[in-house]
Design a protein around this motif. Structure first.
Motif, PDB file in Angstrom:
ATOM      1  N   ASP A 134       0.813  -1.215   0.000  1.00  0.00           N
ATOM      2  CA  ASP A 134       0.000   0.000   0.000  1.00  0.00           C
ATOM      3  C   ASP A 134       0.849   1.268   0.000  1.00  0.00           C
ATOM      4  O   ASP A 134       0.529   2.258   0.660  1.00  0.00           O
ATOM      5  CB  ASP A 134      -0.937  -0.008   1.208  1.00  0.00           C
ATOM      6  N   GLY A 135       1.993   1.230  -0.708  1.00  0.00           N
ATOM      7  CA  GLY A 135       2.831   2.410  -0.835  1.00  0.00           C
ATOM      8  C   GLY A 135       3.717   2.706   0.355  1.00  0.00           C
ATOM      9  O   GLY A 135       4.379   3.756   0.386  1.00  0.00           O
ATOM     10  N   ARG A 136       3.744   1.830   1.355  1.00  0.00           N
ATOM     11  CA  ARG A 136       4.564   2.044   2.541  1.00  0.00           C
ATOM     12  C   ARG A 136       5.509   0.865   2.749  1.00  0.00           C
ATOM     13  O   ARG A 136       5.228  -0.253   2.314  1.00  0.00           O
ATOM     14  CB  ARG A 136       3.698   2.216   3.795  1.00  0.00           C
ATOM     15  N   THR A 137       6.635   1.138   3.431  1.00  0.00           N
ATOM     16  CA  THR A 137       7.544   0.060   3.810  1.00  0.00           C
ATOM     17  C   THR A 137       7.518  -0.123   5.319  1.00  0.00           C
ATOM     18  O   THR A 137       7.270   0.831   6.074  1.00  0.00           O
ATOM     19  CB  THR A 137       8.987   0.355   3.354  1.00  0.00           C
ATOM     20  N   HIS A 138       7.788  -1.361   5.757  1.00  0.00           N
ATOM     21  CA  HIS A 138       7.760  -1.685   7.176  1.00  0.00           C
ATOM     22  C   HIS A 138       8.933  -2.600   7.510  1.00  0.00           C
ATOM     23  O   HIS A 138       9.295  -3.479   6.716  1.00  0.00           O
ATOM     24  CB  HIS A 138       6.456  -2.403   7.544  1.00  0.00           C
ATOM     25  N   LEU A 139       9.484  -2.398   8.687  1.00  0.00           N
ATOM     26  CA  LEU A 139      10.426  -3.359   9.245  1.00  0.00           C
ATOM     27  C   LEU A 139       9.607  -4.435   9.930  1.00  0.00           C
ATOM     28  O   LEU A 139       8.772  -4.144  10.787  1.00  0.00           O
ATOM     29  CB  LEU A 139      11.352  -2.676  10.257  1.00  0.00           C
ATOM     30  N   VAL A 140       9.831  -5.696   9.552  1.00  0.00           N
ATOM     31  CA  VAL A 140       9.104  -6.792  10.184  1.00  0.00           C
ATOM     32  C   VAL A 140      10.081  -7.701  10.918  1.00  0.00           C
ATOM     33  O   VAL A 140      11.229  -7.871  10.509  1.00  0.00           O
ATOM     34  CB  VAL A 140       8.292  -7.619   9.165  1.00  0.00           C
ATOM     35  N   GLU A 141       9.612  -8.247  12.042  1.00  0.00           N
ATOM     36  CA  GLU A 141      10.342  -9.269  12.774  1.00  0.00           C
ATOM     37  C   GLU A 141       9.662 -10.600  12.488  1.00  0.00           C
ATOM     38  O   GLU A 141       8.429 -10.721  12.630  1.00  0.00           O
ATOM     39  CB  GLU A 141      10.323  -8.976  14.269  1.00  0.00           C
TER      40      GLU A 141
END
Length: 329
Positions: free
Chosen positions: A215-222
């Motif tokens: 959705d146009g965003r980046t996230h750091l995932v664990e």
């Protein structure tokens, strides 16, 4: 009779000669092509004696001029010895090295090469796309790579990646991480545009961090490999790199809408979840490497640079004409 037979015999002889010459030329071409193919295959391997068994703390990297893995050696000409395998991306830890290799052809072919400490090939996996990121866990038992499926730059929205994980203990290969259950905003998240890249592993070979875009965003995932799950822990974080002590993550953060300079390198403290920029205000498009618990190395404009991870000091040039830095442990 004689007048018409001689030209016919001459034409026949010329035809036979042409066939012989063409056949000879085709044979020579085939032999040359086979020779070139053989040379191409053998030339990708490491030179005898070039291994990862050098003194602790020695920096390895991809030498741009030769395409080969090199090691930093102040006593060598140009400060380096480039005798490793040909790779487009490289990483190593424990007893294992990972080489992502793209070979010319129609269509071009890409491979993930699993290597031992002597840089001898143990396994070869054919891959679609263009090599982007490569990581090996501290034990050398779990590997990950990211390939561009379309596009060739994170600075544009017109790209798609495919990220894989290989467990050498079981031989199990996850071809595409997009199937891993994702929790975003505290809820199970489903979307067709979920895109993973840039994995980095904890020392337990189970926990990992990665980038997820949706959705146009980046996230750091664990993530948790045994539980086969991932949860977003922070927004606006790409290409994470976990510190050797497992307490911090270096990542690139989008700070501008300028497509030519969108990012800046940051470090996140996982205990406090506070972040700070490093002392380099240039746009860094790389998955930084920790050379120790205090220092980062990364590529920028065809060279390697180093900077303290705590935000102090300043960025300094490390090696020219190089990429994919790693200090094998």
């Amino acid at each position: 009779m004689t007048g018409t037979g001689r030209p016919a015999r001459t034409r026949l002889l010329l035809l036979v000669l042409a066939v012989v010459l063409l056949a000879g030329g085709a044979t020579a071409y085939t032999l040359r092509a086979a020779g070139h193919a053989t040379a191409g295959r053998t030339s990708t391997a490491a030179a005898p004696g070039f291994t990862l068994e050098d003194p602790a703390g020695r920096l390895y990297f991809r030498d741009t001029a030769t395409g080969r893995v090199a090691r930093r050696d102040p006593a060598a000409p140009d400060g380096r010895v480039a005798g490793g395998p040909v790779c487009d991306r490289f990483h190593a830890a424990g007893p294992t090295a990972l080489c992502l290799l793209r070979r010319p052809g129609v269509p071009p072919r890409s491979y993930a090469l699993v290597l031992d400490r002597n840089l001898r090939e143990l396994r070869r996996i054919a891959l679609p796309g263009i090599p982007s990121r490569a990581r090996v866990s501290a034990s050398g038992q779990v590997l990950s790579w990211t390939m561009f499926a379309t596009g060739d730059s994170y600075a544009t929205s017109a790209f798609s990646t495919r990220t894989s994980i290989l467990d050498l203990r079981t031989g199990y290969l996850v071809k595409n991480m997009e199937q891993i259950p994702l929790t975003l905003g505290g809820r199970r998240y489903h979307a067709p545009d979920v895109n993973y890249w840039g994995v980095t592993f904890a020392r337990d070979d189970n926990r990992f961090y990665a980038t997820v875009a949706t959705d146009g965003r980046t996230h750091l995932v664990e993530g948790d490999l045994r539980a086969w799950s991932a949860r977003a822990v922070r927004e606006n974080a790409e290409c994470p790199s976990l510190s050797p002590d497992g307490t911090r993550v270096a990542f690139k953060k989008k700070v501008s809408d300028d497509p030519k300079a969108p990012w800046r390198l940051y470090v996140l403290d996982l205990r406090t979840m506070r972040e700070h920029p490093v002392a380099d205000d240039r746009s860094i498009d790389d998955q930084a490497a920790w050379t120790d618990d205090r220092t980062l190395a990364y590529g920028h404009e065809g060279a390697l640079w180093t900077v303290p991870a705590d935000g102090s000091g300043r960025a300094r040039p490390l090696v020219s004409g190089a990429s994919s830095p790693v200090v094998p442990r």
